[in-house]
Design an enzyme around this catalytic site. Structure first.
Site, PDB file in Angstrom:
ATOM      1  N   GLU A   1       0.839  -1.206   0.000  1.00  0.00           N
ATOM      2  CA  GLU A   1       0.000   0.000   0.000  1.00  0.00           C
ATOM      3  C   GLU A   1       0.873   1.256   0.000  1.00  0.00           C
ATOM      4  OE1 GLU A   1      -3.231  -0.211   2.881  1.00  0.00           O
ATOM      5  OE2 GLU A   1      -4.124  -1.851   1.759  1.00  0.00           O
TER       6      GLU A   1
ATOM      7  N   GLU B   1      -4.773  -8.501  -0.841  1.00  0.00           N
ATOM      8  CA  GLU B   1      -5.571  -8.276   0.379  1.00  0.00           C
ATOM      9  C   GLU B   1      -7.013  -8.094  -0.072  1.00  0.00           C
ATOM     10  OE1 GLU B   1      -4.361  -5.374   3.311  1.00  0.00           O
ATOM     11  OE2 GLU B   1      -2.235  -5.830   2.959  1.00  0.00           O
TER      12      GLU B   1
HETATM   13  O1  AHR Z   1      -5.228  -6.139   6.547  1.00  0.00           O
HETATM   14  C1  AHR Z   1      -5.213  -5.031   7.395  1.00  0.00           C
HETATM   15  C2  AHR Z   1      -4.575  -3.820   6.753  1.00  0.00           C
HETATM   16  O2  AHR Z   1      -5.348  -3.399   5.674  1.00  0.00           O
HETATM   17  C3  AHR Z   1      -3.207  -4.030   6.157  1.00  0.00           C
HETATM   18  O3  AHR Z   1      -2.196  -3.908   7.084  1.00  0.00           O
HETATM   19  C4  AHR Z   1      -3.121  -2.934   5.142  1.00  0.00           C
HETATM   20  O4  AHR Z   1      -2.292  -3.278   4.057  1.00  0.00           O
HETATM   21  C5  AHR Z   1      -4.554  -2.711   4.729  1.00  0.00           C
HETATM   22  O5  AHR Z   1      -4.900  -1.381   4.741  1.00  0.00           O
END
Ligand code: AHR
Length: 514
Positions: A193, A315
């Site tokens: 991110e 994710e």
């Molecule tokens: O999965 C939780 C968080 O969500 C992670 O650390 C981040 O990459 C995302 O914003």
């Protein structure tokens, strides 16, 4: 309602990595969820919980992403090697400033991956790290410390090869820390991110950072699969700008193999309390993965028409409001979450020609997890059961399956929405078709005519269904099997089958060439 399967219309191989996982140093995912330490009264192997490792292994997990998440861009790998009692304690700045003891580091992660049969996917630190730090982590993991290698043309006589010993200070350090054999880590993320917690870069600046880091991640043992940070959700602009910069300045570089988006479908209501409309609303949000994949792959195709770079979603999942009294991002997991998982995995299967990996967030005790633990107790979530039912898709050839069903209308007044009536995917492997079908209707079963087009006759061998009496059903430590798959009777031979899919259900059918 009709489902038409066209086995001759192949889409691509469903890479097992689509069924991947993600484990971050966050809440009780790593500590308590995976790692309890060797001295724990909870049964463990070298500090890793036996119950959790056994349950995950049964899913045939292809890959686990670690150590974050946001945590990754504040993680310094040298903190997590060597004698555990000498490792520094740090502050987990992203997640409640919890103390990070570094007891679970690179060796423990590799041990965990080996125990569950998964490949490691390490996410490197771009936000607060250095190129050297990440390059050295690759060397530490992958460079052999013993044996020899042949260097073509470098011998004393003209044209002769030279034979050189392996070994380096970092490889020898790994051996001294108990692992003479290299870890052979293939998957490396270059930051997480990076548009947000990983450094707040613009797409152009991140692209240059990616090039700088990736430029030194090579020739260190195992050939690497390098993954660049993609957009937040379906931010097509990030993708266009990242690839425009890559194409303009670095296209010859070529050392980018995957490009990873993050998409959380969020919530509607809370983890366990929601109306029927909110049930549909969350499923509709989950179904936005389809346009995300379609639009992101189209944006990538504009720069990479040969499709050399795979799309990854490393994710994803439901993100419900915090549960009072529970650790960060702990949430219950209901039948609704199971349908979120099934819909999403079906989307990835249908795009098997472009999606090369996905990692649901997160494996244990965090967000949409497979497993919840409480001390020595463990419970498998409805989402776990979807992964178990869908594992037959892994490695199969995705084939075209067309779902035709009346749309479900929900909401009222100016706020009316529609959700598809049936959804799913199909794959073929060793003469067996695996068909997964989601019936999102909260109350009504779906009667569907299934037709398999093309030559040959088929026979339904088995069918399993995941459903429950209530849309809110979930598994608890004292009632661990409220939601679990059951064999169901669906029989037939030929090319046309009539099947009834129960309300609020996920079904997998195994259909064999007769
Ligand atoms: O999965 C939780 C968080 O969500 C992670 O650390 C981040 O990459 C995302 O914003």
């Amino acid at each position: 309602m009709r489902i038409t399967i066209i086995p001759d219309e192949t889409i691509g191989t469903i890479r097992p990595e689509i069924y991947g996982h993600f484990a971050e140093h966050l809440g009780r995912c790593i500590y308590e969820g995976v790692w309890v330490g060797e001295g724990s009264p909870i049964a463990n192997t070298r500090g890793i919980r036996n119950d959790v490792a056994g349950a995950l292994r049964a899913l045939r997990p292809p890959v686990v992403r670690w150590p974050g998440g946001c945590f990754a861009d504040d993680y310094h790998w040298q903190d997590g090697i060597g004698p555990r009692d000498k490792r520094p304690r740090r502050i987990n700045v992203h997640w409640n400033q919890e103390p990070e003891p570094n007891s679970f580091g690179t060796h423990e992660f590799i041990d965990f991956c080996r125990m569950i049969g998964a490949q490691p996917y390490v996410c490197g630190n771009v936000g607060s790290g250095t190129v050297r730090e990440l390059r050295d982590w690759v060397e530490y993991c992958n460079w052999p410390c013993r044996g020899t290698r042949r260097v073509p043309g470098a011998g004393a006589d003209a044209g002769a090869d030279a034979v050189r010993p392996y070994g380096s200070t970092l490889a020898d350090l790994r051996a001294a820390n108990g692992s003479p054999e290299p870890f052979a880590v293939k998957y490396w993320g270059v930051g997480n991110e990076n548009w947000g917690c990983g450094g707040n870069f613009s797409p152009e600046d991140y692209c240059s950072e990616f090039r700088r880091y990736a430029g030194f991640m090579f020739n260190l043992g195992t050939p690497l699969f390098l993954i660049a940070c993609g957009p937040s959700g379906n931010d097509v602009e990030w993708t266009r700008r990242f690839f425009a910069k890559l194409k303009k300045d670095y296209w010859d570089f070529g050392r980018i193999h995957g490009y990873a988006a993050h998409y959380y479908c969020g919530t509607a209501g809370s983890a366990t309390e929601y109306s029927v409309d909110q049930w549909y609303q969350l499923l509709r949000q989950a179904a936005q993965m389809e346009p995300l994949v379609v639009q992101q792959r189209a944006a990538m195709d504009a720069f990479d028409p040969a499709r050399a770079i795979g799309l990854i979603v490393d994710e994803w999942g439901a993100w419900h409001p915090a549960t009072p009294g529970k650790p960060p991002l702990w949430q219950q997991n209901t039948l609704r979450d199971a349908l979120v998982a099934a819909l999403t995995l079906d989307t990835f299967n249908r795009h098997a020609d472009k999606v090369v990996m996905s990692n649901i967030a997160q494996t244990i005790n965090v967000l949409q997890s497979m497993i919840l633990t409480d001390g020595a107790k463990m419970v498998l979530t409805p989402t776990y059961h979807v992964y178990e039912m869908y594992k037959e898709h892994q490695g199969g050839t995705a084939v075209r399956a067309i779902f035709e069903a009346e749309k479900i209308q929900f909401g009222s007044g100016a706020d009316v929405h529609y959700l598809f009536g049936l959804n799913g995917s199909a794959s073929l492997q060793d003469g067996t078709l695996t068909l997964s079908v989601v019936n999102p209707h909260a109350t009504d079963p779906a009667q569907a005519a299934i037709r398999i087009l093309g030559a040959g006759s088929f026979r339904i061998e088995s069918a399993r269904v995941l459903t429950a009496a209530s849309i809110h059903a979930h598994n608890r430590f004292d009632e661990p099997a409220e939601v679990r798959p059951a064999e169901t009777k669906m029989a037939g031979e030929g090319t046309d089958f009539g099947c009834v899919f129960p309300a609020r259900s996920v079904t997998t059918l195994r259909i064999r060439a007769a």
